[in-house]
Scaffold this active site. Structure first.
Site, PDB file in Angstrom:
ATOM      1  N   SER A   1       6.827  -0.451  10.070  1.00 18.45           N
ATOM      2  CA  SER A   1       5.441  -0.342   9.624  1.00 18.45           C
ATOM      3  C   SER A   1       5.267   1.030   8.995  1.00 18.45           C
ATOM      4  O   SER A   1       5.861   2.009   9.475  1.00 18.45           O
ATOM      5  CB  SER A   1       4.494  -0.484  10.821  1.00 18.45           C
ATOM      6  OG  SER A   1       3.217   0.043  10.512  1.00 18.45           O
TER       7      SER A   1
ATOM      8  N   GLY B   1      11.136  -2.917   5.401  1.00 18.93           N
ATOM      9  CA  GLY B   1      10.380  -4.187   5.374  1.00 18.93           C
ATOM     10  C   GLY B   1       9.957  -4.502   3.946  1.00 18.93           C
ATOM     11  O   GLY B   1      10.118  -5.636   3.463  1.00 18.93           O
ATOM     12  N   HIS B   2       9.421  -3.488   3.246  1.00 22.04           N
ATOM     13  CA  HIS B   2       9.005  -3.713   1.856  1.00 22.04           C
ATOM     14  C   HIS B   2      10.209  -4.024   0.965  1.00 22.04           C
ATOM     15  O   HIS B   2      10.149  -4.913   0.116  1.00 22.04           O
ATOM     16  CB  HIS B   2       8.315  -2.462   1.294  1.00 22.04           C
ATOM     17  CG  HIS B   2       7.026  -2.114   1.976  1.00 22.04           C
ATOM     18  ND1 HIS B   2       6.877  -0.992   2.742  1.00 22.04           N
ATOM     19  CD2 HIS B   2       5.831  -2.743   2.011  1.00 22.04           C
ATOM     20  CE1 HIS B   2       5.651  -0.919   3.215  1.00 22.04           C
ATOM     21  NE2 HIS B   2       4.993  -1.983   2.789  1.00 22.04           N
TER      22      HIS B   2
ATOM     23  N   GLN C   1       6.038 -11.357   7.400  1.00 20.21           N
ATOM     24  CA  GLN C   1       5.613 -12.078   8.602  1.00 20.21           C
ATOM     25  C   GLN C   1       5.000 -11.132   9.640  1.00 20.21           C
ATOM     26  O   GLN C   1       4.252 -11.556  10.492  1.00 20.21           O
ATOM     27  CB  GLN C   1       6.817 -12.842   9.184  1.00 20.21           C
ATOM     28  CG  GLN C   1       6.631 -13.466  10.540  1.00 20.21           C
ATOM     29  CD  GLN C   1       5.591 -14.590  10.553  1.00 20.21           C
ATOM     30  OE1 GLN C   1       5.276 -15.167   9.509  1.00 20.21           O
ATOM     31  NE2 GLN C   1       5.049 -14.897  11.730  1.00 20.21           N
ATOM     32  N   LYS C   2       5.296  -9.820   9.545  1.00 19.17           N
ATOM     33  CA  LYS C   2       4.690  -8.902  10.530  1.00 19.17           C
ATOM     34  C   LYS C   2       3.171  -9.017  10.467  1.00 19.17           C
ATOM     35  O   LYS C   2       2.496  -8.959  11.474  1.00 19.17           O
ATOM     36  CB  LYS C   2       5.111  -7.454  10.285  1.00 19.17           C
ATOM     37  CG  LYS C   2       4.594  -6.564  11.421  1.00 19.17           C
ATOM     38  CD  LYS C   2       4.969  -5.140  11.270  1.00 19.17           C
ATOM     39  CE  LYS C   2       4.122  -4.415  10.265  1.00 19.17           C
ATOM     40  NZ  LYS C   2       2.739  -4.155  10.712  1.00 19.17           N
ATOM     41  N   ASP C   3       2.637  -9.196   9.252  1.00 26.14           N
ATOM     42  CA  ASP C   3       1.192  -9.394   9.084  1.00 26.14           C
ATOM     43  C   ASP C   3       0.936 -10.898   9.013  1.00 26.14           C
ATOM     44  O   ASP C   3       0.471 -11.429   7.998  1.00 26.14           O
ATOM     45  CB  ASP C   3       0.711  -8.697   7.816  1.00 26.14           C
ATOM     46  CG  ASP C   3       0.922  -7.198   7.893  1.00 26.14           C
ATOM     47  OD1 ASP C   3       0.346  -6.555   8.782  1.00 26.14           O
ATOM     48  OD2 ASP C   3       1.712  -6.655   7.086  1.00 26.14           O
TER      49      ASP C   3
ATOM     50  N   GLN D   1      -2.573 -12.090   8.078  1.00 24.75           N
ATOM     51  CA  GLN D   1      -2.836 -11.819   6.652  1.00 24.75           C
ATOM     52  C   GLN D   1      -2.146 -12.878   5.780  1.00 24.75           C
ATOM     53  O   GLN D   1      -2.751 -13.420   4.848  1.00 24.75           O
ATOM     54  CB  GLN D   1      -2.319 -10.423   6.306  1.00 24.75           C
ATOM     55  CG  GLN D   1      -2.231 -10.142   4.821  1.00 24.75           C
ATOM     56  CD  GLN D   1      -1.845  -8.708   4.506  1.00 24.75           C
ATOM     57  OE1 GLN D   1      -2.678  -7.826   4.601  1.00 24.75           O
ATOM     58  NE2 GLN D   1      -0.606  -8.457   4.129  1.00 24.75           N
TER      59      GLN D   1
ATOM     60  N   MET E   1       0.847  -1.196   0.000  1.00 26.91           N
ATOM     61  CA  MET E   1       0.000   0.000   0.000  1.00 26.91           C
ATOM     62  C   MET E   1       0.885   1.249   0.000  1.00 26.91           C
ATOM     63  O   MET E   1       0.453   2.330   0.393  1.00 26.91           O
ATOM     64  CB  MET E   1      -0.936  -0.007   1.204  1.00 26.91           C
ATOM     65  CG  MET E   1      -1.926  -1.177   1.153  1.00 26.91           C
ATOM     66  SD  MET E   1      -3.445  -0.915   2.065  1.00 26.91           S
ATOM     67  CE  MET E   1      -2.830  -0.671   3.706  1.00 26.91           C
TER      68      MET E   1
ATOM     69  N   LEU F   1       6.747   2.958   1.381  1.00 21.08           N
ATOM     70  CA  LEU F   1       7.708   1.844   1.423  1.00 21.08           C
ATOM     71  C   LEU F   1       8.821   2.087   2.445  1.00 21.08           C
ATOM     72  O   LEU F   1       9.358   3.180   2.549  1.00 21.08           O
ATOM     73  CB  LEU F   1       8.329   1.637   0.033  1.00 21.08           C
ATOM     74  CG  LEU F   1       7.355   1.303  -1.105  1.00 21.08           C
ATOM     75  CD1 LEU F   1       8.128   1.005  -2.398  1.00 21.08           C
ATOM     76  CD2 LEU F   1       6.430   0.144  -0.758  1.00 21.08           C
TER      77      LEU F   1
HETATM   78  O1  PAF Z   1      -0.050  -5.747   3.585  1.00 17.47           O
HETATM   79  C1  PAF Z   1      -0.481  -4.824   2.862  1.00 17.47           C
HETATM   80  O2  PAF Z   1       0.185  -3.828   2.610  1.00 17.47           O
HETATM   81  C2  PAF Z   1      -1.870  -4.919   2.269  1.00 17.47           C
HETATM   82  O3  PAF Z   1      -2.755  -5.528   3.156  1.00 17.47           O
HETATM   83  C3  PAF Z   1      -1.912  -5.616   0.898  1.00 17.47           C
HETATM   84  C4  PAF Z   1      -1.466  -7.069   0.991  1.00 17.47           C
HETATM   85  C5  PAF Z   1      -1.010  -4.864  -0.082  1.00 17.47           C
HETATM   86  C6  PAF Z   1      -3.331  -5.586   0.333  1.00 17.47           C
HETATM   87  O4  PAF Z   1      -3.812  -4.289   0.198  1.00 17.47           O
END
Ligand code: PAF
Length: 284
Positions: free
Chosen positions: A185, A36-37, A148-150, A153, A30, A33
């Site tokens: 985050s 982590g990204h 893994q933080k999420d 998800q 989202m 960045l």
């Molecule tokens: O983890 C995220 O940033 C979001 O939940 C994702 C997977 C890009 C979906 O919008």
């Protein structure tokens, strides 16, 4: 790096890469960045010749009183970070590309979505599954990377991919932390310095639980009470939950054994933070 705003443009770019025999790796984000990204992009680059990153702040995964409108949107900085990390295609769709007029279909996840964050963010994981399914349909990656933080998800997406027979391999990469342990985050940017110090108490409580489990403490109730008091020293923090669950089912075990997920969510003002640690104990 190519930037595609439309599905057509993205599909053409991916088709060219595929025609050249390249494997397609995908990192959905989202934006905003951080390291982590970029660790996910690094992993994607290591595995595949073509790395696609998406940036889309997905409205359907935010509740009515959540932070959709104030979620950080930093496209210029993000596209520079994506270039530096070696992204080949940046897909940054408009809303109407993802949610066409009269859009009404949703991907409804199962019971995994009712645990941990589920009760505190009704509809959140449905929004996540829906947008990730759409993005997978658009990009058609061979492999996709999540953090893994999420953890919840990642588990729900793995379940969705298996249940809906989606031809994509999911890789979950380790949480990236600041030197003091705070999990990276996009929402950390909104923390004032005094809030950041409070935020760290979540990580400290997770470490305390991990250490007690490894030391053989077997009362989950006692461990969670100790986690609460670590966090409770800060009156401005609201705890959504602190839980110790089976890492695969997210169910609370009768006794601590096997692979466990120690997870928590807290709120500091309007900022909600989550974090977790995994611990492997001998099986019962
Ligand atoms: O983890 C995220 O940033 C979001 O939940 C994702 C997977 C890009 C979906 O919008």
């Amino acid at each position: 790096m190519l930037v595609a705003r439309s599905i057509d443009h993205a599909r053409r770019a991916v088709a060219e890469a595929r025609a050249a025999g390249q494997q397609i790796a995908f990192v959905p984000t989202m934006g905003a960045l951080h390291a982590g990204h970029t660790s996910l992009i690094d992993a994607a680059r290591d595995s595949s010749a073509c790395v696609v990153v998406s940036i889309y702040v997905n409205p359907t995964q935010f509740g009515p009183n959540e932070d959709f409108t104030i979620y950080p949107r930093t496209f210029e900085a993000d596209s520079e970070a994506a270039i530096r990390a070696g992204t080949h295609l940046l897909f940054a769709p408009t809303d109407s590309e993802i949610y066409p007029v009269n859009d009404q279909t949703r991907v409804h996840p199962g019971p995994l979505a009712e645990k941990l964050c589920g009760p505190y963010r009704p509809g959140h994981f449905e929004g996540v599954c829906t947008v990730v399914a759409k993005l997978f349909n658009i990009i058609q990656p061979d492999i996709a990377y999540f953090g893994q933080k999420d953890a919840q998800q990642a588990l729900i997406i793995q379940r969705m991919v298996e249940d809906l027979r989606m031809p994509v391999r999911i890789i979950v990469c380790p949480t990236v932390r600041d030197p003091d342990g705070l999990a990276m985050s996009s929402r950390n940017a909104r923390l004032a310095p005094k809030d950041r110090a409070m935020a760290l108490s979540l990580y400290k409580s997770l470490c305390l639980a991990r250490d007690r489990l490894i030391a053989g403490e077997n009362s989950l109730g006692r461990i969670i009470a100790a986690m609460r008091s670590t966090i409770g020293e800060h009156a401005e923090i609201r705890v959504d939950y602190l839980s110790i669950v089976d890492a695969a089912t997210l169910e609370t075990p009768l006794t601590p054994a096997g692979r466990l997920l120690i997870a928590g969510a807290i709120r500091i003002g309007r900022t909600r933070l989550i974090d977790n640690l995994v611990v492997d104990l001998p099986t019962a």
